[in-house]
Design an enzyme around this catalytic site. Structure first.
Site, PDB file in Angstrom:
ATOM      1  N   SER A   1    -113.072  37.842 -75.636  1.00 12.04           N
ATOM      2  CA  SER A   1    -113.220  38.502 -74.472  1.00 12.04           C
ATOM      3  C   SER A   1    -113.324  37.432 -73.538  1.00 12.04           C
ATOM      4  O   SER A   1    -114.032  36.010 -73.279  1.00 12.04           O
ATOM      5  CB  SER A   1    -115.455  37.997 -75.322  1.00 12.04           C
ATOM      6  OG  SER A   1    -115.674  38.206 -73.928  1.00 12.04           O
TER       7      SER A   1
ATOM      8  N   ARG B   1    -107.599  53.173 -78.742  1.00 12.16           N
ATOM      9  CA  ARG B   1    -107.770  55.231 -79.283  1.00 12.16           C
ATOM     10  C   ARG B   1    -107.806  55.256 -80.986  1.00 12.16           C
ATOM     11  O   ARG B   1    -108.170  56.468 -81.719  1.00 12.16           O
ATOM     12  CB  ARG B   1    -106.410  56.458 -78.898  1.00 12.16           C
ATOM     13  CG  ARG B   1    -107.069  56.054 -77.470  1.00 12.16           C
ATOM     14  CD  ARG B   1    -105.819  56.964 -76.513  1.00 12.16           C
ATOM     15  NE  ARG B   1    -105.702  57.898 -77.135  1.00 12.16           N
ATOM     16  CZ  ARG B   1    -107.056  59.155 -76.625  1.00 12.16           C
ATOM     17  NH1 ARG B   1    -107.364  58.649 -75.728  1.00 12.16           N
ATOM     18  NH2 ARG B   1    -106.549  60.812 -77.277  1.00 12.16           N
TER      19      ARG B   1
ATOM     20  N   ARG C   1    -109.068  54.739 -84.120  1.00  8.36           N
ATOM     21  CA  ARG C   1    -110.451  54.069 -84.314  1.00  8.36           C
ATOM     22  C   ARG C   1    -110.739  54.487 -85.624  1.00  8.36           C
ATOM     23  O   ARG C   1    -111.924  54.178 -86.380  1.00  8.36           O
ATOM     24  CB  ARG C   1    -111.246  55.703 -83.423  1.00  8.36           C
ATOM     25  CG  ARG C   1    -111.192  55.504 -82.126  1.00  8.36           C
ATOM     26  CD  ARG C   1    -112.562  56.956 -81.494  1.00  8.36           C
ATOM     27  NE  ARG C   1    -112.090  58.059 -82.397  1.00  8.36           N
ATOM     28  CZ  ARG C   1    -111.284  58.664 -81.373  1.00  8.36           C
ATOM     29  NH1 ARG C   1    -109.956  58.383 -80.682  1.00  8.36           N
ATOM     30  NH2 ARG C   1    -111.297  59.542 -82.092  1.00  8.36           N
TER      31      ARG C   1
ATOM     32  N   THR D   1    -106.506  58.544-100.901  1.00 12.80           N
ATOM     33  CA  THR D   1    -107.383  57.563-100.918  1.00 12.80           C
ATOM     34  C   THR D   1    -106.707  56.116-101.603  1.00 12.80           C
ATOM     35  O   THR D   1    -107.426  55.429-101.680  1.00 12.80           O
ATOM     36  CB  THR D   1    -108.472  58.112-101.859  1.00 12.80           C
ATOM     37  OG1 THR D   1    -108.712  59.096-101.164  1.00 12.80           O
ATOM     38  CG2 THR D   1    -109.337  57.118-102.699  1.00 12.80           C
TER      39      THR D   1
ATOM     40  N   ARG E   1     -96.738  55.842 -83.626  1.00  4.98           N
ATOM     41  CA  ARG E   1     -96.765  54.582 -83.026  1.00  4.98           C
ATOM     42  C   ARG E   1     -94.418  54.073 -82.520  1.00  4.98           C
ATOM     43  O   ARG E   1     -94.445  53.097 -82.188  1.00  4.98           O
ATOM     44  CB  ARG E   1     -97.365  53.251 -82.995  1.00  4.98           C
ATOM     45  CG  ARG E   1     -99.140  54.137 -82.256  1.00  4.98           C
ATOM     46  CD  ARG E   1     -99.112  54.517 -81.392  1.00  4.98           C
ATOM     47  NE  ARG E   1    -100.422  54.877 -80.744  1.00  4.98           N
ATOM     48  CZ  ARG E   1    -100.827  55.701 -79.283  1.00  4.98           C
ATOM     49  NH1 ARG E   1     -99.578  55.985 -78.682  1.00  4.98           N
ATOM     50  NH2 ARG E   1    -101.949  56.130 -79.591  1.00  4.98           N
TER      51      ARG E   1
END
Length: 301
Positions: free
Chosen positions: A122, A112, A114, A89, A223
Site C-alpha cells: 500500500s 482482471r 478475479r 473441482t 497469460r
C-alpha cells in the site's frame, strides 16, 4: 535488486528454521519455497506457501467418483481424464500463495483474474521504491498494423534510443516530484495517498496472490499463451515452471489439453470431417466468417 535486504534476511531466517510436518508435501515444490525467481528488470515470483499435490487431486476425485476408479485407471490417467473432460473441482483442492513483484501496469492486467485472494503493498502507508520497468531494446515495438492490441515491428536505431530516453526521463521526473510532494523532513507536503497519484504505471508494486490450481491453470492458459503481452507472459512462464515441479501429472495434462490443445466450434469440426472425407472445403462453403476461417486455417496448418 529484486529483493530488499529485509526480505532477504527474512527468507534466510525461514530457510534455516525448517519445521517437521504431517501434511502432504511436494518435493518438487519444496525447492521453490522462499526462492525468488527473477522476472523482467526488477521483478520476481516466489512461493510463500502451498497446499496439496497430485495425490490431493486424485483423492478429491475418488471421493466424488468412488473407489472403483482406482481399478480402471492409474493416478496420472485419472488426472488426464479430469482435465480432458473439464472436471475442475478436484484441481481446486490444491492452492499456492505467491509473492510477486511486478510493474503497476502489469498488475492492473493481472488483477482482471478475479478468482484469487490478493493483498498488495500500500502506497497509502509506505513510500514506493524508485524502481521502474524499462523494456530491453528487443522488446520495444511499434503498434501492430493488423492487431489493435498487439505489437508489430521492433524499434531500432535512433527511434529506439529516443523512446528509451523518454521512458527513463519521465519515470525519473515523476518520482522526483513524488518525493518533493511528500510530507517528510519537516515539509508539510501531501499525504502519501495523494502524492502517489503522480507516479507512472511502470513503477513496481508487490503483492501476495493466493489461488487454487483450477483458477491458476485458467490464468496460465491465457497469460502463458504466445499472444499474451510479453510483460505478463514472462511471469506466467515462470509460474508454469514452478507448477510443473509442484504437480507434474496435473501440469502435464494441462500442457497437453490446454496450452497445446485447441477447441473447435461445431462448424470447424464439421469442416475437419468433410476434409477427412476428401472434400475441398473453402471459406465460402464452410459456414464461417472470414475471421473464423483464418483462425481455423492457422489451427490446422
Amino acid at each position: 535488486m529484486p529483493l530488499s535486504d529485509d526480505q532477504q534476511s527474512e527468507i534466510a531466517t525461514l530457510r534455516t528454521s525448517p519445521q517437521s510436518t504431517l501434511r502432504a508435501v511436494s518435493p518438487g515444490m519444496e525447492k521453490h519455497l522462499y526462492t525468488a525467481h527473477e522476472v523482467l528488470d526488477h521483478g520476481f515470483v516466489r512461493v510463500v506457501d502451498y497446499m496439496g499435490d497430485d495425490a490431493a487431486i486424485v483423492q478429491a476425485a475418488r471421493v466424488s467418483y468412488g473407489a472403483g476408479t482406482k481399478k480402471s485407471r492409474d493416478d496420472s490417467g485419472l488426472i488426464r481424464y479430469l482435465m480432458r473432460h473439464w472436471h475442475s473441482t478436484p484441481f481446486e483442492m490444491c492452492e499456492v500463495k505467491l509473492h510477486v513483484k511486478l510493474p503497476v501496469f502489469v498488475a492492473r492486467q493481472w488483477i482482471r483474474h478475479r478468482t484469487a485472494n490478493v493483498n498488495e503493498y500500500s502506497a497509502r502507508y509506505s513510500i514506493l521504491d524508485r524502481e521502474f520497468y524499462i523494456p530491453a531494446p528487443e522488446n520495444l515495438a511499434a503498434q501492430s498494423t493488423v492487431n489493435n492490441q498487439g505489437r508489430g515491428e521492433v524499434l531500432t536505431g535512433d527511434e529506439a534510443a529516443r523512446v528509451l530516453e523518454i521512458l527513463k526521463t519521465d519515470a525519473g521526473r515523476s518520482y522526483d516530484n513524488y518525493e518533493a510532494m511528500l510530507n517528510q523532513e519537516g515539509q508539510k507536503g501531501l499525504a502519501r495517498e495523494l502524492a502517489r497519484m503522480n507516479l507512472p504505471a511502470n513503477i513496481y508494486t508487490q503483492w501476495y496472490w493466493k489461488v487454487d490450481l483450477h483458477n491458476l491453470f485458467h490464468f496460465l492458459r491465457l497469460r502463458a499463451d504466445e499472444h499474451a503481452q510479453y510483460e505478463i507472459r514472462v511471469y506466467a512462464e515462470t509460474i508454469c515452471d514452478i507448477v510443473a515441479d509442484w504437480v507434474p501429472a496435473a501440469y502435464g495434462a494441462f500442457e497437453d489439453y490446454r496450452l497445446g490443445g485447441v477447441n473447435l466450434s461445431a462448424k470447424a469440426l464439421d469442416c475437419v470431417r468433410r476434409m477427412l472425407k476428401g472434400e475441398d472445403v473453402t471459406q465460402e462453403t464452410s459456414g464461417m466468417s472470414k475471421g473464423e476461417w483464418r483462425e481455423f486455417e492457422a489451427t490446422i496448418a
